[in-house]
Design a protein around this motif. Structure first.
Motif, PDB file in Angstrom:
ATOM      1  N   MET A 220       0.823  -1.211   0.000  1.00  0.00           N
ATOM      2  CA  MET A 220       0.000   0.000   0.000  1.00  0.00           C
ATOM      3  C   MET A 220       0.858   1.262   0.000  1.00  0.00           C
ATOM      4  SD  MET A 220      -3.387  -0.429   0.003  1.00  0.00           S
ATOM      5  CE  MET A 220      -4.237   0.782   1.035  1.00  0.00           C
ATOM      6  N   GLN A 221       1.939   1.245   0.736  1.00  0.00           N
ATOM      7  CA  GLN A 221       2.831   2.402   0.780  1.00  0.00           C
ATOM      8  C   GLN A 221       3.403   2.712  -0.603  1.00  0.00           C
ATOM      9  OE1 GLN A 221       5.721   1.499   3.814  1.00  0.00           O
ATOM     10  NE2 GLN A 221       4.222   1.575   5.471  1.00  0.00           N
ATOM     11  N   LEU A 222       3.716   1.666  -1.361  1.00  0.00           N
ATOM     12  CA  LEU A 222       4.273   1.872  -2.697  1.00  0.00           C
ATOM     13  C   LEU A 222       3.214   2.363  -3.680  1.00  0.00           C
ATOM     14  CD1 LEU A 222       6.544  -1.302  -3.013  1.00  0.00           C
ATOM     15  CD2 LEU A 222       7.290   1.052  -2.623  1.00  0.00           C
ATOM     16  N   LEU A 223       1.968   1.948  -3.478  1.00  0.00           N
ATOM     17  CA  LEU A 223       0.884   2.299  -4.400  1.00  0.00           C
ATOM     18  C   LEU A 223       0.289   3.682  -4.136  1.00  0.00           C
ATOM     19  CD1 LEU A 223      -0.902  -1.173  -4.368  1.00  0.00           C
ATOM     20  CD2 LEU A 223       0.247  -0.167  -6.344  1.00  0.00           C
ATOM     21  N   LYS A 224       0.603   4.274  -2.995  1.00  0.00           N
ATOM     22  CA  LYS A 224       0.030   5.583  -2.625  1.00  0.00           C
ATOM     23  C   LYS A 224       0.531   6.669  -3.571  1.00  0.00           C
ATOM     24  CE  LYS A 224      -2.255   7.985   0.629  1.00  0.00           C
ATOM     25  NZ  LYS A 224      -2.391   9.280  -0.053  1.00  0.00           N
ATOM     26  N   ARG A 225      -0.385   7.490  -4.075  1.00  0.00           N
ATOM     27  CA  ARG A 225      -0.043   8.579  -5.005  1.00  0.00           C
ATOM     28  C   ARG A 225      -0.306   9.932  -4.337  1.00  0.00           C
ATOM     29  NH1 ARG A 225       2.911   5.786  -8.606  1.00  0.00           N
ATOM     30  NH2 ARG A 225       1.850   3.819  -9.064  1.00  0.00           N
ATOM     31  N   ASP A 226       0.503  10.892  -4.709  1.00  0.00           N
ATOM     32  CA  ASP A 226       0.379  12.256  -4.200  1.00  0.00           C
ATOM     33  C   ASP A 226      -0.399  13.097  -5.204  1.00  0.00           C
ATOM     34  OD1 ASP A 226       0.631  14.773  -3.161  1.00  0.00           O
ATOM     35  OD2 ASP A 226       2.824  14.828  -3.177  1.00  0.00           O
ATOM     36  N   LEU A 227      -1.605  13.503  -4.832  1.00  0.00           N
ATOM     37  CA  LEU A 227      -2.455  14.256  -5.756  1.00  0.00           C
ATOM     38  C   LEU A 227      -2.063  15.725  -5.871  1.00  0.00           C
ATOM     39  CD1 LEU A 227      -5.961  12.773  -4.880  1.00  0.00           C
ATOM     40  CD2 LEU A 227      -4.524  12.260  -6.858  1.00  0.00           C
ATOM     41  N   TRP A 255      -4.626   5.053  -4.097  1.00  0.00           N
ATOM     42  CA  TRP A 255      -3.580   4.036  -4.231  1.00  0.00           C
ATOM     43  C   TRP A 255      -3.800   3.406  -5.600  1.00  0.00           C
ATOM     44  CZ3 TRP A 255      -6.194   5.480  -0.016  1.00  0.00           C
ATOM     45  CH2 TRP A 255      -5.511   5.688   1.187  1.00  0.00           C
ATOM     46  N   SER A 256      -2.795   3.439  -6.488  1.00  0.00           N
ATOM     47  CA  SER A 256      -3.089   3.074  -7.874  1.00  0.00           C
ATOM     48  C   SER A 256      -1.877   2.516  -8.601  1.00  0.00           C
ATOM     49  CB  SER A 256      -3.607   4.296  -8.638  1.00  0.00           C
ATOM     50  OG  SER A 256      -2.566   5.246  -8.820  1.00  0.00           O
ATOM     51  N   LYS A 257      -2.163   1.900  -9.757  1.00  0.00           N
ATOM     52  CA  LYS A 257      -1.121   1.475 -10.700  1.00  0.00           C
ATOM     53  C   LYS A 257      -1.686   1.595 -12.104  1.00  0.00           C
ATOM     54  CE  LYS A 257       2.733   0.236 -12.237  1.00  0.00           C
ATOM     55  NZ  LYS A 257       2.433   1.183 -13.317  1.00  0.00           N
ATOM     56  N   ALA A 258      -1.054   2.459 -12.899  1.00  0.00           N
ATOM     57  CA  ALA A 258      -1.504   2.711 -14.269  1.00  0.00           C
ATOM     58  C   ALA A 258      -0.694   1.891 -15.264  1.00  0.00           C
ATOM     59  CB  ALA A 258      -1.378   4.204 -14.588  1.00  0.00           C
ATOM     60  N   GLY A 259      -1.199   1.843 -16.486  1.00  0.00           N
ATOM     61  CA  GLY A 259      -0.492   1.182 -17.584  1.00  0.00           C
ATOM     62  C   GLY A 259      -0.879   1.823 -18.892  1.00  0.00           C
ATOM     63  N   TRP A 260       0.095   2.014 -19.770  1.00  0.00           N
ATOM     64  CA  TRP A 260      -0.203   2.664 -21.045  1.00  0.00           C
ATOM     65  C   TRP A 260       0.817   2.265 -22.098  1.00  0.00           C
ATOM     66  CZ3 TRP A 260       1.934   4.730 -16.749  1.00  0.00           C
ATOM     67  CH2 TRP A 260       3.210   5.290 -16.857  1.00  0.00           C
TER      68      TRP A 260
END
Length: 308
Positions: A220-227, A255-260
């Motif tokens: 969770m700590q790694l997935l946390k994003r700063d808005l 908390w997220s993970k994108a892909g493109w």
């Protein structure tokens, strides 16, 4: 039997959002989007710091909705979420030894979506490495080793993971050597995921039951994003600008993970907005004309954030 309960009220809201999306982005065909949406009603049993045991957690009912949620789609960098969980399992079981360099690679794989870092993570998980073509015998052994992550996720016995494939590295320019042979002449062995599969894995992480409570919290700590970060300039990505996080209020948490790639644009996220029920949203889109459009996923995200 899905791990969530299809909810008629959520279905009505989601279908309206999909119709609005197709109207706003007419190039997006109805078979070029898939999504899964879960809403966590009180008492919320996710993001508890691991306070709920796994057997209890999976008994909690969760309302949800999915559109084409079982369709296999190339996941791009969303697959790194699966490598993150696999590495946590390997470390927990003593199958690999932790090190500052491995920690750096895992962090960069998730926080920065580094393909180079992912290469080391996959090599460490599987005991393989990229390189020139191999003779038939050694290549067969190499392929067996590369499928160890698939075998791990199959061993969980989750219906959502039955037809996924997570045995390929992520690349910038493409596959070479034994990697090119492994992916298949027609790329038939590419990584493939469904939004339901991603939703269940992310659900287990935020529930604190992926591998262990402690490991889940580390993930969770790694997935946390700063808005509050500045928007990414054109041609660059920060996994917020042009993705689900961009449309959220600044006091939200994600908390997220994108892909493109040039063909797809995806994101998966767990979102908390003050005075609303937390929710999980996975959106996959396949359209080369829209893959670079930074408006698409924020449009969808804002609609779900305002849905209830």
């Amino acid at each position: 039997m899905a791990f969530f309960q299809q909810d008629p009220a959520l279905e009505d809201m989601a279908q309206a959002i999909l119709e609005s999306t197709w109207q706003t982005f007419p190039a997006l065909q109805r078979d070029q989007i898939a999504l899964t949406w879960l809403v966590y009603d009180a008492p919320v049993m996710v993001n508890t710091g691991g306070a709920i045991a796994a057997n209890e957690f999976w008994q909690y009912p969760v309302r949800g909705f999915s559109y084409r949620g079982i369709e296999r789609i190339y996941p791009a960098s969303v697959v790194k979420l699966f490598y993150l969980v696999a590495m946590a399992e390997w470390l927990e079981g003593g199958m690999v030894k932790d090190s500052p360099e491995l920690e750096r690679a895992v962090r960069d794989m998730i926080v920065d979506s580094s393909n180079d870092a992912t290469s080391l993570v996959v090599d460490t998980l599987t005991g393989t490495s990229s390189g020139p073509m191999l003779p038939p015998g050694p290549f067969e052994t190499w392929q067996q080793q590369r499928n160890i992550v698939n075998r791990y996720f199959q061993s969980l016995g989750w219906e959502e993971l039955q037809n996924i494939n997570v045995n390929q590295k992520t690349w910038g320019d493409g596959y070479y050597g034994r990697e090119r042979a492994f992916v298949g002449e027609l790329y038939e062995q590419r990584n493939m995921l469904t939004t339901n599969a991603v939703a269940r894995l992310l659900h287990s992480i935020i529930g604190g039951v992926a591998v262990s409570s402690t490991r889940s919290q580390q993930m969770m700590q790694l997935l946390k994003r700063d808005l509050t970060v500045a928007p990414a300039p054109p041609g660059e990505n920060n996994q917020i600008t042009g993705f689900l996080g961009e449309a959220l209020p600044k006091d939200a948490q994600i908390w997220s993970k994108a892909g493109w790639t040039s063909q797809v644009r995806h994101d998966c996220a767990y979102i908390e907005i003050p005075h609303q029920s937390p929710y999980l949203l996975v959106v996959f889109t396949e359209n080369s004309a829209l893959a670079g459009d930074r408006r698409l996923l924020p449009f969808i995200s804002q609609a779900f954030a305002n849905a209830y």
